[in-house]
Scaffold this active site. Structure first.
Site, short mmCIF file in Angstrom:
data_model
loop_
_atom_site.label_atom_id
_atom_site.label_comp_id
_atom_site.label_asym_id
_atom_site.label_seq_id
_atom_site.Cartn_x
_atom_site.Cartn_y
_atom_site.Cartn_z
N ASN A 55 -20.65 -21.44 -5.78
CA ASN A 55 -21.70 -22.47 -5.41
C ASN A 55 -23.13 -21.89 -5.23
O ASN A 55 -24.14 -22.51 -5.28
CB ASN A 55 -21.31 -23.12 -4.08
CG ASN A 55 -20.19 -24.34 -4.52
OD1 ASN A 55 -19.98 -24.87 -5.56
ND2 ASN A 55 -19.26 -24.28 -3.72
N ASP A 102 -26.16 -22.44 -14.27
CA ASP A 102 -25.49 -23.59 -14.21
C ASP A 102 -24.05 -23.28 -15.21
O ASP A 102 -23.02 -24.14 -15.10
CB ASP A 102 -26.16 -24.84 -14.46
CG ASP A 102 -25.35 -26.07 -14.20
OD1 ASP A 102 -24.93 -26.31 -13.36
OD2 ASP A 102 -25.56 -27.01 -15.30
N ASP A 105 -21.28 -20.90 -13.24
CA ASP A 105 -20.65 -20.74 -12.03
C ASP A 105 -19.26 -21.02 -12.18
O ASP A 105 -18.56 -20.74 -11.39
CB ASP A 105 -21.42 -21.82 -11.26
CG ASP A 105 -21.80 -22.95 -11.98
OD1 ASP A 105 -21.23 -23.34 -12.93
OD2 ASP A 105 -22.51 -24.06 -11.46
N ARG A 110 -13.40 -19.32 -11.77
CA ARG A 110 -12.17 -18.94 -12.51
C ARG A 110 -11.73 -17.46 -12.09
O ARG A 110 -10.60 -16.79 -11.91
CB ARG A 110 -11.93 -19.45 -13.84
CG ARG A 110 -11.79 -21.01 -13.99
CD ARG A 110 -11.36 -21.39 -15.17
NE ARG A 110 -12.27 -20.81 -16.33
CZ ARG A 110 -13.58 -21.56 -16.42
NH1 ARG A 110 -13.90 -22.60 -16.03
NH2 ARG A 110 -14.37 -21.12 -17.42
N ASP A 123 -21.77 -29.04 -8.21
CA ASP A 123 -22.63 -28.99 -9.29
C ASP A 123 -23.38 -30.14 -9.86
O ASP A 123 -24.38 -29.92 -10.26
CB ASP A 123 -21.46 -28.40 -10.59
CG ASP A 123 -22.31 -28.09 -11.85
OD1 ASP A 123 -22.56 -29.03 -12.59
OD2 ASP A 123 -22.54 -26.94 -11.99
N HIS A 124 -22.57 -31.36 -9.67
CA HIS A 124 -23.23 -32.48 -10.10
C HIS A 124 -24.30 -32.89 -9.19
O HIS A 124 -25.16 -33.59 -9.86
CB HIS A 124 -22.06 -33.58 -10.15
CG HIS A 124 -21.10 -33.33 -11.44
ND1 HIS A 124 -21.38 -32.89 -12.70
CD2 HIS A 124 -19.68 -33.67 -11.36
CE1 HIS A 124 -20.45 -32.96 -13.49
NE2 HIS A 124 -19.19 -33.33 -12.50
N ASP A 127 -27.35 -30.97 -10.26
CA ASP A 127 -27.73 -31.31 -11.42
C ASP A 127 -28.41 -32.84 -11.14
O ASP A 127 -29.51 -33.22 -11.82
CB ASP A 127 -26.67 -31.62 -12.43
CG ASP A 127 -26.19 -30.67 -13.10
OD1 ASP A 127 -27.04 -29.39 -12.78
OD2 ASP A 127 -25.23 -30.42 -13.49
#
Length: 417
Positions: A55, A102, A105, A110, A123-124, A127
């Site tokens: 993040n 972006d 990340d 993972r 993330d969204h 964005d």
């Protein structure tokens, strides 16, 4: 007091938090550029320190993107004045860095075993903000301020299509990327900035031989074509129906229900701009786009949360206070200067969005027992962090699936973004 609303009660209910914990990310992508960029993203994430939280990668990219765009806006607030070429270089660089960060990340999540549903939401959320600034920077770079109606159309189409991408996800349960989508749009805008940097922004106003149209009109045609493809793909959703009972959304609500919040943002924006006796949009285009963009980002975030928690979306929101005041002020013959209310809309909408996102992240972090910007230290050979170990890696990444069917990078759909 509205300002204290988030402190007085929780935004997410216990049921929503439980549904969020059960959320599984689903994505389908047919992007043309993503497979070509995978080697670059894989190399970049391999150079990233393991202690760097996913993040944190996302927010750094967003800040760079916003700052470089604000510098461009300072030199050409209405898209009429030709900005210095170096500001276009900065915007191209800022967008490229944001796009790259972006895209890694999710890979970093993972790689460090820190995947969680919060990653997709964060993330969204980033964005949704980036979309506003990316669209605005592209319009300024190619001098669309000379055509205010086109400037309005392009920016609000980008904002609306980003919302529609998540509307489709709310209905079907799967985020879908077409062949010409977010990555293609981002690199097209980078190209626009680079052309402005090399040849000067004025190049977009020159006429094309034989055709007789200016270059920025040609760009408009191509962008509108891309928008049309996305709209067609979006409308297919209504013929296919939703993934819920009897063709409803994932929350069991009507597939048309998300249209109301979007209409409450776009329709007032159009009416206020067209009916303004003080030409509020033409005279203050960038402030106008950013003000309504922050409101749109807020309702988009609420739609993403509704999808991830399989809950009904609320229609009214405190972020709509600014547009409502602008509308009422026009109704009563502008008893207050419109520019005052426009700046109020921007400031109010920005603080409301940030406070909302901060509170939601705090509640999710407390529920999942994770940190937002820090990876808890795990000694070599020790078990993974208990809160993150229980969440599958595919539930975190707000990212597109790779073209071989596996989960790839974290990517949210934006138009452009």
């Amino acid at each position: 007091m509205p300002l204290l609303a988030y402190r007085e009660k929780h935004i997410l209910s216990a049921q929503q938090l439980r549904k969020l914990s059960e959320h599984k990310y689903s994505c389908f992508s047919a992007s043309l550029l993503d497979p070509l960029l995978q080697p670059w993203w894989n190399w970049l994430v391999a150079q990233t320190p393991l202690w760097l939280a996913p993040n944190l990668i996302t927010i750094v990219g967003l800040i760079l993107n916003v700052v470089t765009t604000l510098i461009l806006i300072c030199y050409s607030p209405n898209g009429v004045e030709a900005p210095p070429r170096w500001t276009c270089v900065l915007c191209a660089l800022g967008l490229f860095i944001y796009q790259s960060l972006d895209s890694i990340d999710g890979k970093q999540a993972r790689r460090t075993n820190t995947s969680s549903p919060l990653g997709e939401l964060f993330d969204h959320g980033c964005d949704s903000i980036s979309t506003v600034f990316v669209a605005l920077s592209a319009c300024i770079s190619c001098q669309l301020g000379h055509y205010p109606n086109w400037l309005f159309f392009q920016c609000f189409c980008a904002i609306a299509l980003f919302y529609c991408a998540h509307w489709q996800t709310y209905v079907s349960g799967t985020m879908r990327f077409g062949r010409i989508d977010v990555t293609e749009a981002q690199f097209s805008i980078i190209a626009i900035h680079l052309v402005s940097a090399v040849l000067g922004p004025e190049i977009w106003l020159t006429k094309i031989p034989i055709v007789g149209l200016s270059w920025n009109y040609t760009i408009l045609i191509f962008i509108t074509f891309g928008y049309t493809l996305n709209i067609i793909n979006f409308l297919k959703m209504f013929t296919q129906g939703g993934s819920g009972k009897n063709g409803s959304s994932v929350a069991g609500t009507s597939v048309l229900s998300p249209s109301i919040p979007l209409t409450l943002v776009v329709l007032p924006a159009l009416m206020i701009a067209q009916k303004s006796p003080q030409n509020i949009f033409t005279e203050h285009a960038s402030v106008y786009i950013m003000a309504f963009g922050m409101v749109a980002a807020k309702v988009t975030n609420k739609l993403v949360i509704a999808h991830m928690t399989k809950s009904e979306m609320e229609y009214l929101d405190w972020s709509l206070l600014g547009p409502a005041l602008l509308f009422l002020n026009q109704y009563f013959n502008c008893i207050v200067p419109e520019i005052w209310l426009l700046w109020f809309t921007l400031i109010w909408g920005t603080q409301d969005l940030l406070r909302y996102c901060a509170q939601v992240c705090l509640e999710i972090c407390q529920h999942l027992r994770i940190d937002l910007f820090r990876i808890p230290y795990t000694p070599k050979g020790a078990a993974p962090h208990p809160a993150t170990a229980s969440v599958s890696s595919q539930s975190n990444i707000g990212g597109s699936a790779d073209k071989n069917g596996g989960t790839a990078h974290r990517k949210s759909k934006s138009k452009p973004h």
